[in-house]
Design a protein around this motif. Structure first.
Motif, PDB file in Angstrom:
ATOM      1  N   CYS A  93       0.834  -1.206   0.000  1.00 18.52           N
ATOM      2  CA  CYS A  93       0.000   0.000   0.000  1.00 18.52           C
ATOM      3  C   CYS A  93       0.867   1.254   0.000  1.00 18.52           C
ATOM      4  O   CYS A  93       0.570   2.229  -0.674  1.00 18.52           O
ATOM      5  CB  CYS A  93      -0.911   0.027   1.224  1.00 18.52           C
ATOM      6  SG  CYS A  93      -2.321  -1.075   1.078  1.00 18.52           S
ATOM      7  N   LEU A  94       1.950   1.222   0.776  1.00 17.41           N
ATOM      8  CA  LEU A  94       2.824   2.387   0.881  1.00 17.41           C
ATOM      9  C   LEU A  94       3.491   2.676  -0.462  1.00 17.41           C
ATOM     10  O   LEU A  94       3.488   3.805  -0.947  1.00 17.41           O
ATOM     11  CB  LEU A  94       3.884   2.139   1.967  1.00 17.41           C
ATOM     12  CG  LEU A  94       4.797   3.307   2.298  1.00 17.41           C
ATOM     13  CD1 LEU A  94       3.986   4.502   2.757  1.00 17.41           C
ATOM     14  CD2 LEU A  94       5.802   2.913   3.369  1.00 17.41           C
ATOM     15  N   ILE A  95       4.028   1.610  -1.080  1.00 19.54           N
ATOM     16  CA  ILE A  95       4.743   1.794  -2.348  1.00 19.54           C
ATOM     17  C   ILE A  95       3.786   2.269  -3.439  1.00 19.54           C
ATOM     18  O   ILE A  95       4.116   3.143  -4.238  1.00 19.54           O
ATOM     19  CB  ILE A  95       5.454   0.474  -2.750  1.00 19.54           C
ATOM     20  CG1 ILE A  95       6.597   0.197  -1.764  1.00 19.54           C
ATOM     21  CG2 ILE A  95       5.970   0.544  -4.180  1.00 19.54           C
ATOM     22  CD1 ILE A  95       7.116  -1.220  -1.804  1.00 19.54           C
ATOM     23  N   LEU A  96       2.575   1.682  -3.465  1.00 17.97           N
ATOM     24  CA  LEU A  96       1.622   2.077  -4.505  1.00 17.97           C
ATOM     25  C   LEU A  96       0.894   3.374  -4.146  1.00 17.97           C
ATOM     26  O   LEU A  96       0.507   4.137  -5.024  1.00 17.97           O
ATOM     27  CB  LEU A  96       0.582   0.962  -4.721  1.00 17.97           C
ATOM     28  CG  LEU A  96       1.107  -0.339  -5.314  1.00 17.97           C
ATOM     29  CD1 LEU A  96       0.008  -1.385  -5.325  1.00 17.97           C
ATOM     30  CD2 LEU A  96       1.620  -0.110  -6.726  1.00 17.97           C
ATOM     31  N   GLY A  97       0.711   3.606  -2.849  1.00 16.28           N
ATOM     32  CA  GLY A  97      -0.131   4.717  -2.422  1.00 16.28           C
ATOM     33  C   GLY A  97       0.572   6.066  -2.385  1.00 16.28           C
ATOM     34  O   GLY A  97      -0.041   7.079  -2.702  1.00 16.28           O
ATOM     35  N   TYR A  98       1.863   6.079  -1.989  1.00 10.40           N
ATOM     36  CA  TYR A  98       2.543   7.374  -1.854  1.00 10.40           C
ATOM     37  C   TYR A  98       2.537   8.178  -3.153  1.00 10.40           C
ATOM     38  O   TYR A  98       2.141   9.348  -3.148  1.00 10.40           O
ATOM     39  CB  TYR A  98       3.975   7.182  -1.327  1.00 10.40           C
ATOM     40  CG  TYR A  98       4.561   8.482  -0.796  1.00 10.40           C
ATOM     41  CD1 TYR A  98       4.580   8.747   0.557  1.00 10.40           C
ATOM     42  CD2 TYR A  98       5.045   9.458  -1.670  1.00 10.40           C
ATOM     43  CE1 TYR A  98       5.079   9.944   1.047  1.00 10.40           C
ATOM     44  CE2 TYR A  98       5.539  10.660  -1.188  1.00 10.40           C
ATOM     45  CZ  TYR A  98       5.563  10.892   0.166  1.00 10.40           C
ATOM     46  OH  TYR A  98       6.041  12.091   0.641  1.00 10.40           O
ATOM     47  N   PRO A  99       2.915   7.555  -4.281  1.00  6.35           N
ATOM     48  CA  PRO A  99       2.884   8.334  -5.534  1.00  6.35           C
ATOM     49  C   PRO A  99       1.475   8.837  -5.855  1.00  6.35           C
ATOM     50  O   PRO A  99       1.326   9.952  -6.383  1.00  6.35           O
ATOM     51  CB  PRO A  99       3.360   7.334  -6.594  1.00  6.35           C
ATOM     52  CG  PRO A  99       4.067   6.280  -5.843  1.00  6.35           C
ATOM     53  CD  PRO A  99       3.439   6.203  -4.493  1.00  6.35           C
ATOM     54  N   VAL A 100       0.456   8.027  -5.550  1.00  7.63           N
ATOM     55  CA  VAL A 100      -0.919   8.454  -5.835  1.00  7.63           C
ATOM     56  C   VAL A 100      -1.267   9.678  -4.989  1.00  7.63           C
ATOM     57  O   VAL A 100      -1.859  10.639  -5.474  1.00  7.63           O
ATOM     58  CB  VAL A 100      -1.915   7.304  -5.579  1.00  7.63           C
ATOM     59  CG1 VAL A 100      -3.346   7.784  -5.809  1.00  7.63           C
ATOM     60  CG2 VAL A 100      -1.601   6.128  -6.473  1.00  7.63           C
ATOM     61  N   SER A 218       4.566  12.267   8.898  1.00  5.06           N
ATOM     62  CA  SER A 218       3.466  12.083   9.848  1.00  5.06           C
ATOM     63  C   SER A 218       2.305  11.366   9.158  1.00  5.06           C
ATOM     64  O   SER A 218       1.684  10.480   9.749  1.00  5.06           O
ATOM     65  CB  SER A 218       3.014  13.443  10.395  1.00  5.06           C
ATOM     66  OG  SER A 218       2.524  14.253   9.347  1.00  5.06           O
ATOM     67  N   GLY A 219       2.039  11.709   7.905  1.00  6.26           N
ATOM     68  CA  GLY A 219       0.983  11.042   7.148  1.00  6.26           C
ATOM     69  C   GLY A 219       1.346   9.597   6.837  1.00  6.26           C
ATOM     70  O   GLY A 219       0.502   8.703   6.903  1.00  6.26           O
ATOM     71  N   VAL A 220       2.616   9.377   6.503  1.00  3.63           N
ATOM     72  CA  VAL A 220       3.075   8.012   6.228  1.00  3.63           C
ATOM     73  C   VAL A 220       2.890   7.150   7.472  1.00  3.63           C
ATOM     74  O   VAL A 220       2.386   6.022   7.401  1.00  3.63           O
ATOM     75  CB  VAL A 220       4.562   8.019   5.789  1.00  3.63           C
ATOM     76  CG1 VAL A 220       5.126   6.613   5.753  1.00  3.63           C
ATOM     77  CG2 VAL A 220       4.708   8.691   4.426  1.00  3.63           C
TER      78      VAL A 220
END
Lengths: 298, 368
Positions: A93-100, A218-220
């Motif tokens: 989720c982190l790898i796919l979500g951060y760029p989004v 903080s969001g991560v």
């Protein structure tokens, strides 16, 4: 005595304390939440407590159910699978979500559309989405047919009912929980900071590394915690698309309830709940994460 | 003086704006600005909000792309160059300090991007902190500093890498009056010490007059007038400039002729002479402007200059403001004028309704 020196009737209550009114005001917030509080207490908290108590007092007061867990191979394996799946799903989720999240914040006219696409899974039930993944990942599902059409594989491969299928479906379902807190943190970064970095000689990549990424931590942290804790308790998706031998804690609990093995189910539930709470409590003390709780409250 | 002058010329960048335009949708934020900013100069872009001064600054910094026109720094066009290659120092209105970095790391940021080794970086940061009078504050975080201190850190960060040009976007806007006045003087000192070119944006005319070598007054996306503070105050060429910088009286008049460089105009039956950069034609309807503090009551003890322009007025309002008295006057045609007179116990105060004659110098009368 002249009229002027005489205190007017209005001046008295303004200056004097009004204890009754003040006390009333203090309890107004409590009164406003009271109906929901009572509802939750009676219909949710008490039954949960009663259920958890069964791990301690079934048939008599004892800690033996917990002690037994340490020698319970099934529990150990299940616990490990659950933890492992949650970590993999959170990282995915982190790898796919951060760029989004970055794209969502950067996009101006497209932002509402992107947001709808992100939130679409939110508005569909987990059951429906898990069924959808069964169709997509099956032997003759879209994924296999597509891979064959592209010539990447000769025969259908087994995806459905493997840990991979669980991970794919869970990442899809949990992505919004990762994206939204990160997007929220990114949106709070003052745009003049990014201009300042650029003006001070930082290339876009250096600005990302030294300004945007640290300020979005903080969001991560919030997204990672939320995703991980939610993943720990997943039941429907792993039960439907996962492998028959890859049992997660919540599946094991359901199994035990089916067999009316209440004490064991209650013990497992307590362990799952304690794990989630322990992770949240520990994370609060990590640098940056404590702030995440504060900023998300604003 | 020779050395300082030479250093100034060597260290500061020259900036040329040529027909610069910035259009947002249908609004021309900047509408054909041409300006030559000299090496080592302190130039202020002064104007009300929406006049295009900040957009102009943002285009020089590279944060906004001009719709048309060119920007040259030291003779080279920088329009196609991203901000991080322009090597320009910039101080933002809200300081834009990185909240997750200490004061030291903030000031060291531009040096780090330029690959300056750590030891060298520490030395330069310490020097910069010294320059803005904040030694010993390096380990703090921006949120632990007052507004004025944050502003100094922002300045230190903007000059630590020795840029040849420093841009400032209303850097004192958020501070209280006392602090602002102190920092204005400090900015001037900094400008003298560094010898680099400063381009400063403000809407505060007093700030502009105090600090600048030259001021470019902007209005509606255009430069209304460029000149030294004295030029703009004493010889505004534009009604907007006369009204925006200081207080001005405006008298409608009709041109009756010229006497050498002096315009002879008629204002409701009274002849008034004014200086004028152009040559208006006889019969033109024009506006004459004067400053309130340059008008005198003809019979006043203060009246030392030979009275050249005279006008009969009625006092409509009299306000005692400590160091000066401020009178609202009405001319025969109904035009309102303001007169400011230094206060003195020796001078008789005028009463409301009193008729009087005022007079002032031709040199202080400008046709705009």
């Amino acid at each position: 005595m002249s009229e002027i020196t005489q205190p007017s009737p209005i001046a008295v209550p303004l200056g004097a304390p009004r204890p009754l009114l003040l006390n009333w005001r203090r309890y107004v917030p409590l009164l406003l939440v009271a109906p929901l509080l009572i509802y939750m207490l009676v219909l949710y908290a008490l039954p949960v407590l009663a259920m958890l108590l069964r791990s301690l007092n079934d048939p008599t007061w004892t800690l033996s159910h917990y002690a037994a867990l340490f020698e319970d191979v099934v529990f150990m394996k299940t616990f490990w699978i659950t933890f492992n799946t949650s970590i993999t799903v959170t990282l995915g989720c982190l790898i796919l979500g951060y760029p989004v999240a970055l794209g969502l914040v950067r996009a101006k006219t497209m932002a509402p559309l992107i947001l709808v696409i992100i939130l679409l899974p939110f508005w569909t039930s987990v059951l429906v989405r898990s069924y959808a993944w069964m169709v997509l990942l099956g032997r003759h599902g879209l994924v296999n047919e597509g891979l064959i059409a592209l010539g990447m594989i000769d025969r259908p491969i087994r995806i459905l009912n493997t840990p991979l299928a669980t991970q794919i479906a869970m990442i899809h379902i949990l992505l919004p929980y990762m994206i939204l807190p990160i997007a929220n943190a990114l949106r709070q970064i003052d745009p003049s900071l990014i201009r300042a970095a650029s003006g001070l000689g930082a290339t876009p990549f250096m600005t990302f590394r030294q300004v945007i990424l640290p300020l979005s931590m903080s969001g991560v942290a919030a997204g990672t915690l939320l995703t991980f804790v939610l993943a720990l308790g997943f039941y429907i998706t792993p039960a439907m698309v996962g492998g028959p031998r890859d049992i997660t804690l919540s599946m094991l609990i359901a199994q035990q309830v089916d067999q009316l093995n209440w004490a064991y189910a209650a013990t497992l539930s307590a362990v799952l709940l304690a794990t989630a709470l322990a992770i949240l409590a520990a994370a609060r003390h990590l640098p940056g994460v404590g702030n995440a709780f504060k900023t998300s409250m604003r | 003086m020779g050395e300082a002058g030479m250093n100034g010329a060597g260290r500061g960048a020259s900036v040329t704006l040529a027909d610069l335009e910035k259009r947002y949708d249908r609004v021309n934020a900047v509408d054909g600005v041409s300006l030559d900013i000299r090496s080592g100069e302190f130039l202020t872009l002064l104007g009300p909000s929406g006049s295009g001064k900040t957009s102009t600054l943002m285009m020089i910094a590279g944060f906004e792309m001009p719709t048309a026109g060119d920007i040259e720094i030291d003779g080279k066009s920088v329009v196609a160059m991203p901000p991080y290659r322009r090597n320009i120092g910039m101080v933002f209105q809200n300081y834009a300090l990185f909240p997750h970095l200490t004061v030291e790391e903030n000031i060291g940021f531009p040096l780090k991007q330029r690959g300056v080794p750590k030891a060298e970086r520490a030395k330069l940061v310490a020097e910069a902190l010294e320059l803005v009078h904040l030694p010993g504050y390096g380990a703090r975080y921006p949120r632990q500093l007052s507004g004025g201190q944050q502003q100094r850190v922002a300045v230190a960060r903007a000059v630590v890498f020795k840029p040849r040009l420093l841009l400032m976007d209303e850097p004192l806007g958020a501070l209280d009056k006392q602090l602002r006045e102190n920092l204005q003087l400090e900015m001037r000192r900094l400008h003298a010490d560094l010898g680099i070119t400063f381009i400063y944006v403000t809407h505060d005319q007093e700030e502009a007059l105090t600090m600048s070598d030259r001021i470019a007054v902007m209005n509606d996306g255009k430069v209304a007038q460029v000149g030294s503070p004295e030029d703009l105050y004493d010889r505004p060429t534009d009604r907007f400039v006369a009204g925006f910088i200081g207080e001005s009286n405006f008298l409608p008049a009709i041109v009756r002729g010229m006497e050498d460089d002096i315009v002879v105009a008629e204002c409701n039956g009274t002849t008034i002479r004014a200086v004028c950069p152009g040559r208006p034609a006889t019969g033109d309807k024009v506006t004459l402007t004067t400053r309130p503090e340059r008008l005198r009551f003809t019979d006043s003890a203060w009246n030392a200059t030979p009275p050249q322009n005279r006008l009969s007025v009625t006092v409509t309002e009299a306000v005692f403001a400590g160091e000066r008295c401020r009178y609202m006057l009405q001319a025969g045609d109904g035009t309102s004028l303001v007169l400011k007179e230094p206060s003195s116990a020796a001078i008789q105060r005028r009463a409301i309704g009193e008729r009087a004659e005022i007079s002032w110098s031709v040199a202080d009368t400008i046709l705009v």
